[in-house]
Scaffold this motif. Structure first.
Motif, PDB file in Angstrom:
ATOM      1  N   THR A  45     -15.570 -31.998  -3.881  1.00  0.00           N
ATOM      2  CA  THR A  45     -15.255 -32.762  -2.684  1.00  0.00           C
ATOM      3  C   THR A  45     -13.753 -32.957  -2.576  1.00  0.00           C
ATOM      4  OG1 THR A  45     -16.121 -34.591  -4.029  1.00  0.00           O
ATOM      5  CG2 THR A  45     -17.197 -34.192  -1.967  1.00  0.00           C
ATOM      6  N   HIS A  46     -13.267 -32.965  -1.346  1.00  0.00           N
ATOM      7  CA  HIS A  46     -11.847 -33.117  -1.055  1.00  0.00           C
ATOM      8  C   HIS A  46     -11.339 -34.464  -1.580  1.00  0.00           C
ATOM      9  CE1 HIS A  46      -8.134 -32.607   1.203  1.00  0.00           C
ATOM     10  NE2 HIS A  46      -8.265 -33.870   1.567  1.00  0.00           N
ATOM     11  N   ARG A  47     -10.192 -34.457  -2.261  1.00  0.00           N
ATOM     12  CA  ARG A  47      -9.609 -35.684  -2.802  1.00  0.00           C
ATOM     13  C   ARG A  47      -8.121 -35.843  -2.496  1.00  0.00           C
ATOM     14  NH1 ARG A  47     -14.016 -37.541  -3.003  1.00  0.00           N
ATOM     15  NH2 ARG A  47     -15.108 -38.198  -4.862  1.00  0.00           N
ATOM     16  N   GLY A  48      -7.500 -34.864  -1.852  1.00  0.00           N
ATOM     17  CA  GLY A  48      -6.082 -35.016  -1.542  1.00  0.00           C
ATOM     18  C   GLY A  48      -5.520 -33.843  -0.787  1.00  0.00           C
ATOM     19  N   GLY A  49      -4.450 -34.112  -0.033  1.00  0.00           N
ATOM     20  CA  GLY A  49      -3.791 -33.111   0.772  1.00  0.00           C
ATOM     21  C   GLY A  49      -4.255 -33.232   2.219  1.00  0.00           C
ATOM     22  N   PRO A  50      -3.533 -32.679   3.150  1.00  0.00           N
ATOM     23  CA  PRO A  50      -2.305 -31.931   2.977  1.00  0.00           C
ATOM     24  C   PRO A  50      -1.125 -32.850   2.660  1.00  0.00           C
ATOM     25  CG  PRO A  50      -2.890 -32.010   5.312  1.00  0.00           C
ATOM     26  CD  PRO A  50      -3.956 -32.740   4.556  1.00  0.00           C
ATOM     27  N   PRO A  51      -0.035 -32.328   2.182  1.00  0.00           N
ATOM     28  CA  PRO A  51       0.131 -30.895   1.890  1.00  0.00           C
ATOM     29  C   PRO A  51      -0.728 -30.493   0.696  1.00  0.00           C
ATOM     30  CG  PRO A  51       2.028 -32.108   1.076  1.00  0.00           C
ATOM     31  CD  PRO A  51       1.152 -33.104   1.804  1.00  0.00           C
ATOM     32  N   GLY A  52      -1.027 -29.237   0.644  1.00  0.00           N
ATOM     33  CA  GLY A  52      -1.857 -28.705  -0.421  1.00  0.00           C
ATOM     34  C   GLY A  52      -3.297 -29.169  -0.276  1.00  0.00           C
ATOM     35  N   HIS A  53      -4.044 -29.005  -1.338  1.00  0.00           N
ATOM     36  CA  HIS A  53      -5.462 -29.386  -1.338  1.00  0.00           C
ATOM     37  C   HIS A  53      -5.854 -29.766  -2.758  1.00  0.00           C
ATOM     38  CE1 HIS A  53      -9.685 -29.346  -0.204  1.00  0.00           C
ATOM     39  NE2 HIS A  53      -9.933 -28.611  -1.261  1.00  0.00           N
ATOM     40  N   ALA A  54      -6.616 -30.838  -2.887  1.00  0.00           N
ATOM     41  CA  ALA A  54      -7.148 -31.261  -4.183  1.00  0.00           C
ATOM     42  C   ALA A  54      -8.626 -31.560  -4.012  1.00  0.00           C
ATOM     43  CB  ALA A  54      -6.418 -32.501  -4.691  1.00  0.00           C
TER      44      ALA A  54
END
Length: 119
Positions: free
Chosen positions: A19-28
């Motif tokens: 599951t998405h946990r951070g970003g943008p910028p980038g992706h975590a």
């Protein structure tokens, strides 16, 4: 024989739901593999960081072990770069920032930290 939740189990990051946990910028993204349905005391999983910068204060003790790439963890004014074959110990209460490009595993205690902190 113990019930199914208490049996020995193997996990593969390729089978993990992230599951998405951070970003943008980038992706975590983070995929929890050991949760309360398996253990009331431990938590564990896999995570992927692709250039995201995420700040957090730990509500648990955490160990990070890198499988691919390099994860940067800034804590107490120090930059820690963790690469494949290395592990980083982070005690509860640590204010930190995760960044970098890495696939890594983590283990944490207590596994029920959300409940204990009313989250």
């Amino acid at each position: 024989m113990p019930d199914k939740a208490q049996r020995v189990r193997k996990f593969d990051y390729r089978d993990t739901v992230f599951t998405h946990r951070g970003g943008p910028p980038g992706h975590a993204e983070v995929g929890r593999t050991i949760d309360a349905s398996i253990s009331e005391t431990m938590g564990a999983g896999f995570a992927r960081w692709e250039g995201a910068h995420v700040t957090w204060t730990l509500l648990y003790d955490e160990i990070i072990f890198v499988l691919e790439g390099a994860l940067q963890v800034e804590a107490y004014g120090e930059q820690h770069v963790v690469t494949p074959g290395q592990m980083l110990w982070l005690p509860e209460g640590t204010e930190l920032a995760y960044s970098g490009h890495a696939l890594f595993g983590y283990a944490l205690y207590p596994g029920n930290w959300k409940m204990l902190n009313g989250l």
